[in-house]
Write an enzyme that holds these catalytic residues in place. Structure first.
Site, PDB file in Angstrom:
ATOM      1  N   GLU A  12      48.667 -15.982 -29.768  1.00  0.00           N
ATOM      2  CA  GLU A  12      47.543 -16.130 -30.898  1.00  0.00           C
ATOM      3  C   GLU A  12      48.305 -17.112 -31.906  1.00  0.00           C
ATOM      4  OE1 GLU A  12      45.570 -16.083 -32.840  1.00  0.00           O
ATOM      5  OE2 GLU A  12      44.071 -14.253 -32.524  1.00  0.00           O
ATOM      6  N   ASN A  99      45.275 -10.777 -40.403  1.00  0.00           N
ATOM      7  CA  ASN A  99      44.982 -11.241 -39.139  1.00  0.00           C
ATOM      8  C   ASN A  99      44.938 -12.899 -38.911  1.00  0.00           C
ATOM      9  OD1 ASN A  99      42.927 -12.285 -36.856  1.00  0.00           O
ATOM     10  ND2 ASN A  99      43.459  -9.895 -36.286  1.00  0.00           N
ATOM     11  N   GLU A 123      50.109  -4.072 -30.780  1.00  0.00           N
ATOM     12  CA  GLU A 123      50.542  -5.186 -31.404  1.00  0.00           C
ATOM     13  C   GLU A 123      50.941  -4.770 -32.904  1.00  0.00           C
ATOM     14  OE1 GLU A 123      46.896  -7.467 -31.629  1.00  0.00           O
ATOM     15  OE2 GLU A 123      46.762  -7.926 -29.430  1.00  0.00           O
ATOM     16  N   ASN A 156      37.969 -11.782 -38.867  1.00  0.00           N
ATOM     17  CA  ASN A 156      38.902 -11.898 -37.863  1.00  0.00           C
ATOM     18  C   ASN A 156      39.241 -13.560 -38.418  1.00  0.00           C
ATOM     19  OD1 ASN A 156      40.266 -12.787 -35.456  1.00  0.00           O
ATOM     20  ND2 ASN A 156      39.300 -11.007 -34.503  1.00  0.00           N
ATOM     21  N   ASP A 208      37.107 -15.367 -31.953  1.00  0.00           N
ATOM     22  CA  ASP A 208      38.224 -14.796 -32.521  1.00  0.00           C
ATOM     23  C   ASP A 208      38.524 -15.769 -33.643  1.00  0.00           C
ATOM     24  OD1 ASP A 208      40.787 -13.799 -33.183  1.00  0.00           O
ATOM     25  OD2 ASP A 208      41.233 -13.211 -31.165  1.00  0.00           O
TER      26      ASP A 208
END
Length: 279
Positions: A12, A99, A123, A156, A208
């Protein structure tokens, strides 16, 4: 499409550092950040442990800004390597698990704060939320924290248009609510940074993270592909990756290389367009 690295659990938060000619990204469940060197093709550990880092960006001074699930905070890594906490609380409670993050031209830090990092220990660290929901926040250059969007289930990815007159925000609430949102919304940004609108921009993928190119096209993760949308929401095409895509960023000397984090791996694709600056 080039495969730059494989071996992550959930890659990510890709971010490009021009000065180092390097890509940094997070491997959240493995609690580390990795770095790919464009000059050698080598990959090494940038930070471990990394407080279950997720989204990353670069500010206007070239410093790393990171969302940390583990610390439930947004931090800045200074040029000397020290870490400054930008924000870890709102009102009387700790944040959920920041995030994704962007920095605007005025130096303000915008970030989303869903609960993914406190839902389980995978996570982050499982914990009870101390906020009344999952929201979008802005930290102004003086450090004042404001909730700017409060009608999301799980905010997100987020990105601004090149002129900063539009803000795109993903709501991935379907992960928690049956038939919940899995769309991108778009907001108009006023001169005082206030937001209006909020119409659905796109609704045909499990979105995302996302970025915008210099012509205002939106490039976003969409299940096992990257979707590219015109600024009016028309889907122009997709890059099929083959595993769940989490995020993207532009990099390279001309910002015409799209870096893609996708579950176990990091990919790169040369494009005929250039990414907008994110700092």
């Amino acid at each position: 499409m080039d495969v730059l690295y494989t071996g992550c659990r959930w890659a990510e938060g890709p971010v490009w550092f021009p000065m180092m000619r390097s890509l940094l990204w997070s491997d959240i469940p493995n609690d580390r950040m990795l770095r790919w060197d464009e000059t050698t093709g080598g990959v090494g550990v940038f930070r471990s442990p990394a407080n279950y880092a997720n989204g990353n960006t670069v500010d206007r001074q070239g410093r790393l800004v990171t969302c940390e699930h583990g610390g439930r905070r947004v931090t800045r890594t200074e040029h000397d390597g020290s870490v400054t906490v930008i924000v870890d609380r709102f009102d009387s409670g700790r944040l959920n698990s920041p995030n994704d993050v962007v920095v605007t031209s005025d130096g303000a830090v915008w970030f989303t704060d869903p609960t993914y990092g406190i839902d389980t220990d995978y996570e982050g660290q499982k914990a009870v939320s101390e906020q009344d929901g999952s929201h979008v926040y802005r930290v102004d250059p003086l450090g004042q924290v404001t909730r700017v969007l409060t009608d999301f289930i799980k905010p997100n990815g987020l990105a601004f248009s090149p002129d900063e007159k539009r803000l795109y925000v993903v709501d991935s609430g379907r992960t928690h609510v049956p038939d919940g949102p899995r769309h991108i919304r778009v907001f108009d940004v006023a001169e005082d940074w206030s937001l209006s609108g909020g119409d659905i921009f796109a609704d045909n993928g499990n979105y995302d993270g996302l970025r915008v190119d210099t012509d205002g096209r939106v490039w976003t993760s969409a299940t096992e592909a990257v979707h590219c949308y015109e600024s009016d929401g028309v889907l122009l095409g997709e890059i099929v990756v083959g595993e769940s895509v989490s995020n993207v960023c532009f990099g390279g000397a001309k910002r015409n290389r799209l870096f893609i984090t996708a579950t176990t791996s990091v990919y790169a694709v040369m494009l005929a367009v250039n990414g907008a600056r994110t700092f």
